[in-house]
Enzyme design. Sequence first.
Site, PDB file in Angstrom:
ATOM      1  N   LEU A   1      40.811  35.579  56.609  1.00  0.00           N
ATOM      2  CA  LEU A   1      40.751  35.475  55.149  1.00  0.00           C
ATOM      3  C   LEU A   1      41.246  36.798  54.573  1.00  0.00           C
ATOM      4  O   LEU A   1      40.727  37.867  54.901  1.00  0.00           O
ATOM      5  CB  LEU A   1      39.323  35.206  54.672  1.00  0.00           C
ATOM      6  CG  LEU A   1      39.093  35.284  53.157  1.00  0.00           C
ATOM      7  CD1 LEU A   1      39.865  34.190  52.429  1.00  0.00           C
ATOM      8  CD2 LEU A   1      37.599  35.189  52.831  1.00  0.00           C
ATOM      9  N   GLU A   2      42.271  36.721  53.728  1.00  0.00           N
ATOM     10  CA  GLU A   2      42.728  37.888  52.980  1.00  0.00           C
ATOM     11  C   GLU A   2      42.002  37.912  51.645  1.00  0.00           C
ATOM     12  O   GLU A   2      42.116  36.969  50.860  1.00  0.00           O
ATOM     13  CB  GLU A   2      44.233  37.800  52.702  1.00  0.00           C
ATOM     14  CG  GLU A   2      45.133  38.264  53.802  1.00  0.00           C
ATOM     15  CD  GLU A   2      46.590  38.285  53.355  1.00  0.00           C
ATOM     16  OE1 GLU A   2      47.230  39.334  53.489  1.00  0.00           O
ATOM     17  OE2 GLU A   2      47.087  37.250  52.874  1.00  0.00           O
ATOM     18  N   VAL A   3      41.275  38.971  51.383  1.00  0.00           N
ATOM     19  CA  VAL A   3      40.669  39.186  50.070  1.00  0.00           C
ATOM     20  C   VAL A   3      41.572  40.153  49.319  1.00  0.00           C
ATOM     21  O   VAL A   3      41.782  41.293  49.758  1.00  0.00           O
ATOM     22  CB  VAL A   3      39.238  39.737  50.191  1.00  0.00           C
ATOM     23  CG1 VAL A   3      38.726  40.206  48.833  1.00  0.00           C
ATOM     24  CG2 VAL A   3      38.309  38.670  50.762  1.00  0.00           C
TER      25      VAL A   3
END
Length: 718
Positions: A460-462
Amino acid sequence: MNAFHMQKDDRNVAVITVDLPDERMNVLRAEMVDECGALLDTLARDNTLRGVIITSGKPDNFIAGADIRMLSACDSAEDAAALARAGQALFDRLEGFPVPVVAAIHGPCLGGGLELAMACHGRVATDHDATRLGLPEVQLGLLPGSGGTQRLPALVGLPQALDMMLTGRQLRPRQALRQGLVDELVPPPLLMQAARARVQALADGKQTRRRRPWHQRLLENNTLGRHLVYRQVGKRVHARTQGNYPAPERIIDAVRTGLESGRRAGLAAEARHFGTLAMTPQAEALMSLYLAGNALKKAPVTSPSATPRPVRTVGVLGAGLMGAGIAHVTSTQAGRNVRLKDVSAERLNEAMGHVHRQIRTRQRRQGLSDFEVGRRLNRITPTLDYSGFGRLDMVIEAVFEDLALKHRMLADVEAHCPETVIFATNTSSIPVAQIAAPARRPERVIGMHYFSPVERMPLLEVIVTDRTDPEVIATTVALGRDQGKTVIVVQDGAGFYVNRILAPYLNEACHLLMEGVPIDHIDTTLVRFGFPMGPFALLDQVGLDVGGKVGPILHEAFGERMRPSPVGERLLAQGRRGRKSGKGFYRHDRRGRGAPKVDAAVYTELGVQPGQRLPAQEIIDRTVLPMINEAVRCHQEGIIRHRRDGDIGAVFGIGFPPFLGGPFHQLARRGPKAVAERLNELQTRHGDRFEPAPGLEKVLEGDGSASPARPCPSVGSV
């Protein structure tokens, strides 16, 4: 060290509690061998002793494995093999102890921890969801080195043992019981009571070993049957690894040696292979990734004063496959209530059906109870309007990649949700700052870039902007981790990190195609290099229409080096969107029957004669080096905070070969100067899209990772 504490009860049963000082998790260390051996010496002299129980002093884990710091002190394969032989000798002694020894297991029991438990005469485990049993060494490029390759087949059978060791798969409690890896499951409060009863029964001779089904024994008890298993497993392993990982073949050999030539020979092969593998570049890269993941979990994501807010209920906008996947992991992994909204009742029904199938599949594989299945399903409630949104803590939008539509979703959320709500956009390419531009509270807008399929992709890229509230960052990262994701925090920008480094790789594959290199030759070359699928198979999987939206955004942001090849635009004009339309670079059967085949009509539509078969290294350099080069640019520009994050993002997000450790690890191994020189050559021949990043040849100077020679981990366990 005092990691073992012994107390004898009034029934003459000694309880050995493993409690490693100053550590949250129990791991096995080299110095613990002598400590445990001295304790066994003391117990062996006790003529009144009736049995021994080994348990953990940690509240949530048994033994998570062996500390891989031990390998940093090894200068040779023989040094590492000596560590394995020491563990083997200790566990052999445990197995031959004159009174019953029972392992009482709660929480993770992995690697060396499971090897210890298997050396005991009995195993009792809790039925708690935290309990897991497995031998994950292969994921670090190693094999079980303390007898695991010999004891596991004896307990669970040859096919199941090979499957566990070759995949690193961990068993849940019911699976472990069904496979014969544990003898009994009990609720956590009854664990010690059950262990004492097991010791008593073994001492009285009332417990006999459960026999495996006759067909398993028939297969394993004859030479022809065993060789059939070895051959079939070997074929599957090679198809999956393309020969890039040496550990699986060494695991098979150690198991085969033990079954064909006896335990002593099997243990000798196991120790020898452990030593050899510990010195390989594959193990170095995989352990580097493992340690990077551990460091990432501990690294602060924002200012120390920012703490996550509680997130109890999450809204998801859009009930397509992405939205359904986000709802599923939020419900099942994170345990949060979800309000799933869409304007189409049909799509909501399809999404709920998708979630239901996912949960039922997990029930079959993991033995979930019907109650647990119902509870997970009931956490998700579908809706056609914004009812219930007034009590949400976070909303994740997963609508089409259209800026105007996302602005409309943002306005609706601000109108129907509390002022404290976090608006997370699942955009894959549009800068978050552009989405947040009309927001009344832009500091509460953040990016959560999931990868498809959400249930399977670990990353997951935040994405944060200069205006994102630190508390919002901390809260979003915490939820992502609860969803079971490996989270990297990246700075806002076109393509963020993962899609930005993926674009030149895919684009160059299209340039190669336009030069007449066949689609399947390019894909096969890069699969053999180590990617899970080739670039054209990936484009078909993601959708050429999705790539068509990302390409122009990157071109506008970064200029000529990101100019899209004309391939995608031409094929989209012919109705080729990939798997979703039944045709892209490949022909796809709508019912999923048979492997997709290259559609030769693509060459005609592109005006290409597919006769150019470039050497594999040329294809690899032209596609992979621009990816590495772009990763360096991202680090230089502050898109990623640490090269560690860049390696994790590439491996977990786009399948960069794990045995190579990621773009920066590969850059260090190949040498920045050599990479810069090769890019200069390619720039001269093919254009400025290969221009090296500024200062590339010196980018790792002064960094200890620039010249990796052998594993030098600082913390971790196997």
